[in-house]
Motif scaffolding. Sequence first.
Motif, PDB file in Angstrom:
ATOM      1  N   ASP A   5      20.192 101.797 -18.000  1.00  0.00           N
ATOM      2  CA  ASP A   5      20.613 101.668 -16.606  1.00  0.00           C
ATOM      3  C   ASP A   5      20.279 102.904 -15.756  1.00  0.00           C
ATOM      4  O   ASP A   5      19.802 102.757 -14.622  1.00  0.00           O
ATOM      5  CB  ASP A   5      22.098 101.314 -16.515  1.00  0.00           C
ATOM      6  N   PRO A   6      20.484 104.126 -16.254  1.00  0.00           N
ATOM      7  CA  PRO A   6      20.073 105.280 -15.454  1.00  0.00           C
ATOM      8  C   PRO A   6      18.565 105.309 -15.174  1.00  0.00           C
ATOM      9  O   PRO A   6      18.140 105.806 -14.129  1.00  0.00           O
ATOM     10  CB  PRO A   6      20.497 106.485 -16.301  1.00  0.00           C
ATOM     11  N   LEU A   7      17.782 104.759 -16.082  1.00  0.00           N
ATOM     12  CA  LEU A   7      16.335 104.697 -15.855  1.00  0.00           C
ATOM     13  C   LEU A   7      16.035 103.774 -14.685  1.00  0.00           C
ATOM     14  O   LEU A   7      15.236 104.106 -13.807  1.00  0.00           O
ATOM     15  CB  LEU A   7      15.612 104.218 -17.114  1.00  0.00           C
ATOM     16  N   TRP A   8      16.675 102.603 -14.644  1.00  0.00           N
ATOM     17  CA  TRP A   8      16.422 101.656 -13.544  1.00  0.00           C
ATOM     18  C   TRP A   8      16.805 102.284 -12.210  1.00  0.00           C
ATOM     19  O   TRP A   8      16.085 102.145 -11.225  1.00  0.00           O
ATOM     20  CB  TRP A   8      17.173 100.345 -13.749  1.00  0.00           C
ATOM     21  N   HIS A   9      17.934 102.977 -12.189  1.00  0.00           N
ATOM     22  CA  HIS A   9      18.370 103.612 -10.937  1.00  0.00           C
ATOM     23  C   HIS A   9      17.379 104.698 -10.502  1.00  0.00           C
ATOM     24  O   HIS A   9      17.071 104.812  -9.318  1.00  0.00           O
ATOM     25  CB  HIS A   9      19.782 104.179 -11.080  1.00  0.00           C
ATOM     26  N   ARG A  55      20.810  92.587 -18.538  1.00  0.00           N
ATOM     27  CA  ARG A  55      20.408  93.599 -17.568  1.00  0.00           C
ATOM     28  C   ARG A  55      20.731  93.135 -16.151  1.00  0.00           C
ATOM     29  O   ARG A  55      21.283  93.881 -15.350  1.00  0.00           O
ATOM     30  CB  ARG A  55      18.913  93.874 -17.728  1.00  0.00           C
ATOM     31  N   ARG A  56      20.370  91.885 -15.832  1.00  0.00           N
ATOM     32  CA  ARG A  56      20.646  91.336 -14.491  1.00  0.00           C
ATOM     33  C   ARG A  56      22.152  91.288 -14.220  1.00  0.00           C
ATOM     34  O   ARG A  56      22.601  91.609 -13.120  1.00  0.00           O
ATOM     35  CB  ARG A  56      20.056  89.935 -14.345  1.00  0.00           C
ATOM     36  N   GLU A  57      22.911  90.866 -15.218  1.00  0.00           N
ATOM     37  CA  GLU A  57      24.366  90.782 -15.046  1.00  0.00           C
ATOM     38  C   GLU A  57      24.974  92.160 -14.804  1.00  0.00           C
ATOM     39  O   GLU A  57      25.825  92.324 -13.930  1.00  0.00           O
ATOM     40  CB  GLU A  57      25.008  90.118 -16.270  1.00  0.00           C
ATOM     41  N   ARG A  58      24.530  93.158 -15.576  1.00  0.00           N
ATOM     42  CA  ARG A  58      25.044  94.522 -15.390  1.00  0.00           C
ATOM     43  C   ARG A  58      24.681  95.058 -14.016  1.00  0.00           C
ATOM     44  O   ARG A  58      25.492  95.688 -13.342  1.00  0.00           O
ATOM     45  CB  ARG A  58      24.479  95.471 -16.455  1.00  0.00           C
ATOM     46  N   ALA A  97      27.192  96.081 -10.897  1.00  0.00           N
ATOM     47  CA  ALA A  97      27.181  97.445 -10.362  1.00  0.00           C
ATOM     48  C   ALA A  97      26.682  97.497  -8.923  1.00  0.00           C
ATOM     49  O   ALA A  97      26.619  98.576  -8.329  1.00  0.00           O
ATOM     50  CB  ALA A  97      26.319  98.331 -11.244  1.00  0.00           C
ATOM     51  N   GLY A  98      26.288  96.331  -8.373  1.00  0.00           N
ATOM     52  CA  GLY A  98      25.777  96.300  -7.008  1.00  0.00           C
ATOM     53  C   GLY A  98      24.367  96.852  -6.880  1.00  0.00           C
ATOM     54  O   GLY A  98      23.959  97.288  -5.807  1.00  0.00           O
ATOM     55  N   PHE A  99      23.613  96.832  -7.979  1.00  0.00           N
ATOM     56  CA  PHE A  99      22.241  97.337  -7.979  1.00  0.00           C
ATOM     57  C   PHE A  99      21.270  96.165  -7.971  1.00  0.00           C
ATOM     58  O   PHE A  99      21.394  95.255  -8.779  1.00  0.00           O
ATOM     59  CB  PHE A  99      21.994  98.221  -9.202  1.00  0.00           C
ATOM     60  N   ASP A 100      20.307  96.204  -7.076  1.00  0.00           N
ATOM     61  CA  ASP A 100      19.315  95.131  -6.947  1.00  0.00           C
ATOM     62  C   ASP A 100      18.088  95.457  -7.794  1.00  0.00           C
ATOM     63  O   ASP A 100      17.317  96.356  -7.449  1.00  0.00           O
ATOM     64  CB  ASP A 100      18.931  94.963  -5.477  1.00  0.00           C
ATOM     65  N   LEU A 101      17.902  94.738  -8.885  1.00  0.00           N
ATOM     66  CA  LEU A 101      16.744  94.965  -9.753  1.00  0.00           C
ATOM     67  C   LEU A 101      15.420  94.651  -9.062  1.00  0.00           C
ATOM     68  O   LEU A 101      14.366  95.056  -9.536  1.00  0.00           O
ATOM     69  CB  LEU A 101      16.854  94.144 -11.046  1.00  0.00           C
TER      70      LEU A 101
END
Length: 184
Positions: A105-109, A131-134, A138-142
């Motif tokens: 997750d920190p990598l995606w951010h 991954r999509r659910e997490r 967290a309010g993060f748009d993949l």
Amino acid sequence: AVLRTDQAASLTLADGRVALIEPLLAPPVLWIAGAEPVAAPLAEFARIMGFRAVISDPRPAFAVPERFPAADRVVAAWPRDVLPELALDARACVVSLNHEPRFEDPLWHALADQPVRYLGAIGKPQRAIERRERAAAAGFDLDRLPPIHTPVGLDIGGKSPEEIALSIIAEIVAVCNGRTVALV
């Protein structure tokens, strides 16, 4: 356009002369996030294919340069701390070799809105759903990322670190050459 594609091209000038434009660029970066067993042969293949291989892992016990002699750089740091040093561009490729959320997750951010050519993540197709659910929780748009190739690599049936690394570099080469590969 020539610099973006890293491919030579000819250009016909207004007076009819033909100019050959051949870019001389630094090798593209292959950022391997996760100092896992697959990282060593992947760095070797990356070097053969003309990439500058950088391996990072926030765990100092894993990010040991001696474990990865083919890597151009091995860094014991979190993605947000590695990213500024890499100067990623539209030719860069990134592979996540650890699907644990605390590492992935920190990598995606860190990669949000970065101009990356290829992004791959190890793990079964179920990992893409998780991954999509997490991210949603967290309010993060993949969608701020390039498409994530999961499971990473072409399906060649490999099991060893070397075979998995071969499948990953083959998929990266295919994507860089404009080939369509299936995404989950």
